[in-house]
Design an enzyme around this catalytic site. Structure first.
Site, short mmCIF file in Angstrom:
data_model
loop_
_atom_site.label_atom_id
_atom_site.label_comp_id
_atom_site.label_asym_id
_atom_site.label_seq_id
_atom_site.Cartn_x
_atom_site.Cartn_y
_atom_site.Cartn_z
N HIS A 1 110.82 -8.48 1.34
CA HIS A 1 109.68 -8.03 0.53
C HIS A 1 108.76 -9.20 0.20
O HIS A 1 108.29 -9.33 -0.93
CB HIS A 1 110.19 -7.35 -0.74
CG HIS A 1 109.41 -6.12 -1.13
ND1 HIS A 1 108.38 -6.16 -2.03
CD2 HIS A 1 109.53 -4.83 -0.77
CE1 HIS A 1 107.90 -4.93 -2.21
NE2 HIS A 1 108.58 -4.10 -1.44
N TYR B 1 113.93 -5.86 -5.53
CA TYR B 1 113.45 -6.92 -4.64
C TYR B 1 113.49 -8.25 -5.38
O TYR B 1 113.16 -8.33 -6.55
CB TYR B 1 112.03 -6.61 -4.15
CG TYR B 1 112.00 -5.31 -3.38
CD1 TYR B 1 112.77 -5.16 -2.23
CD2 TYR B 1 111.24 -4.23 -3.82
CE1 TYR B 1 112.78 -3.97 -1.53
CE2 TYR B 1 111.24 -3.03 -3.12
CZ TYR B 1 112.02 -2.91 -1.98
OH TYR B 1 112.04 -1.73 -1.28
C1 GCO Z 1 110.38 -0.30 1.78
C2 GCO Z 1 109.35 -0.79 0.85
C3 GCO Z 1 109.00 0.03 -0.34
C4 GCO Z 1 107.80 -0.54 -1.08
C5 GCO Z 1 107.01 0.54 -1.74
C6 GCO Z 1 105.80 -0.02 -2.48
O1 GCO Z 1 110.74 -1.08 2.64
O2 GCO Z 1 110.79 0.84 1.67
O3 GCO Z 1 109.31 -2.15 0.75
O4 GCO Z 1 110.07 0.31 -1.16
O5 GCO Z 1 108.23 -1.47 -2.03
O6 GCO Z 1 106.64 1.48 -0.80
O7 GCO Z 1 105.18 0.97 -3.20
MG MG Z 2 109.83 -2.96 2.73
#
Ligand code: GCO
Ligand code: MG
Length: 404
Positions: free
Chosen positions: A212, A158
């Site tokens: 994110h 991210y």
């Molecule tokens: C997604 C999410 C996850 C989160 C994670 C945090 O869209 O799948 O953003 O990858 O970052 O669940 O612990």
């Molecule tokens: Mg997400």
């Protein structure tokens, strides 16, 4: 019907993929009748476990298993302060287990109990990322070969940092440690990646991207305008929950479908953006809002406003949680798509009943309840692990702490 009661509520932590998962088992007065639920909040799993073992178990022992709605409301009110991720996850573990028990008592899979199927298969999307455009493209290609039609595309992690090749960032002296990223470099890297993906894979591939919460309001606006040309399936979490009001402006400036909500824990966070039709997909983490009981209500609320679901399905979710959301996916009319992180061999070893995945669709078995069980003995092979929190300490180039 006999009055079947709760004998014990037990929690377990296991890490088959190196990620701590919290599983709840509700034992009943009926010999052999148990239910399983997911309470995974991996970054605070010990707090969730305490809430289950120290508060919910003593409170629920001896209570009837039958009235799930009443038990859910009672659990919610029992802490007076409520709607946070720790307590909601604890409640979810029990709630999902109670629905599992309800299905077993009715001798019906949960989707049947909820009103039956609206579709035969559950369309899934997977993630493709990598340290270079070439690597992302290879991963996209591999997923297409496996049969997927919807793929979330990312450069590195991210904020666009690649493991091998981090963004060049000039920090001030004494800058604290952290996961630094540069918003504009991140935005540019995504645009370049998506140009490549569209050129190589054409327009039929459905593409998602997850911001994110990494961008300022001003940058988000620029970003959505630039992304419009790629005709995304949706753009996810372009804003943090604290800035939800800005969706009003975003909505006026883009036709790109907007998905939001994996961080939501409180109904006040989603009420307005749904009623004002400011998003297209709701993607809450079902255990973080309290389980199947509130998720079914949320889906119905969204249906009134033409908003579809895309429940959060990351790797920090147990297969029990994945299956729980898939029962809703099969049942509700306004299902959109399901995020899916795959099931590892280790997970399949300890969770019996993982859905079959074929051609980008998931298929649930038709066993009563959730149709998935947890093997306590085998889970002991994968005890809780120390997790790496470093990516959560994200910072802007000048050292300012931002949301991860
Ligand atoms: C997604 C999410 C996850 C989160 C994670 C945090 O869209 O799948 O953003 O990858 O970052 O669940 O612990
Ligand atoms: Mg997400």
């Amino acid at each position: 019907m006999n009055n079947i009661t709760i004998r014990r509520v037990k929690s377990f932590v296991t890490a088959p993929n190196g990620i701590n998962l919290v599983v709840v088992k509700v034992e009943t007065s009926e010999p052999g009748l148990v239910g399983y639920g997911c309470a995974t909040f991996t970054w605070r799993y010990k707090a969730v476990k305490t809430a289950i073992d120290e508060y919910l178990d003593p409170m629920l022992q001896g209570k009837s298993v039958h009235n799930i709605e009443d038990l859910w409301q009672t659990m919610m009110g029992s802490s007076y302060w409520r709607n946070g991720p720790v307590l909601n996850n604890a409640i979810s573990g029990v709630d999902e287990a109670l629905w599992d028990i309800k299905g077993k008592l009715a001798n019906m899979p949960l989707y049947d109990l909820l009103g039956g199927k609206s579709r035969e298969g559950i369309e899934l999307y997977r993630h493709a990322d990598g340290n270079s455009i070439e690597e992302v493209k290879e991963n996209v290609h591999a997923l297409i070969e496996e049969g997927y039609r919807h793929i979330r595309c990312h450069m590195g992690t991210y904020g666009g940092n690649f493991n091998g090749k981090r963004q060049r960032i000039i920090k001030p002296v004494n800058a604290p440690k952290g996961a630094y990223y540069h918003p504009h470099k991140y935005m540019n890297s995504v645009i370049k990646l998506l140009e490549n993906i569209r050129t190589d894979f054409g327009n039929d591939l459905e593409i998602m991207h997850d911001v994110h919460e990494r961008l300022s309001l001003a940058d988000t606006l620029t970003f959505v305008k630039e992304l419009e040309q790629f005709k995304l399936f949706f753009l996810e979490d372009s804003l943090p929950p604290e800035q939800c009001d800005f969706f009003k402006i975003l909505r006026e400036h883009t036709v790109t479908p907007l998905a939001m909500g994996e961080l939501f824990t409180n109904p006040v966070e989603w009420k307005n953006i749904i009623q004002n039709q400011l998003i297209n997909y709701i993607r809450v983490h079902i255990s973080s809002i309290g389980g199947i009981t509130p998720a079914k209500k949320l889906a119905t609320f969204c249906e009134l406003y033409g908003i579809k679901t895309a429940w959060h399905g990351p790797n920090d979710l147990s297969p029990i949680g994945a299956v729980a959301q898939m029962h809703l996916d099969l049942n509700i009319n306004n299902f959109g798509i399901q995020e899916f992180a795959g099931f590892s061999e280790a997970e399949k070893e300890i969770f019996d009943g993982c859905p079959k995945i074929e051609n980008g669709y998931a298929y649930l078995n038709d066993k009563p309840g959730l149709g998935i069980s947890f093997n306590e003995e085998k889970a002991k092979k994968y005890p809780p692990v120390e997790m790496d929190f470093s990516w959560l300490f994200s910072r802007l180039p000048d050292g300012t702490a931002t949301r991860p």
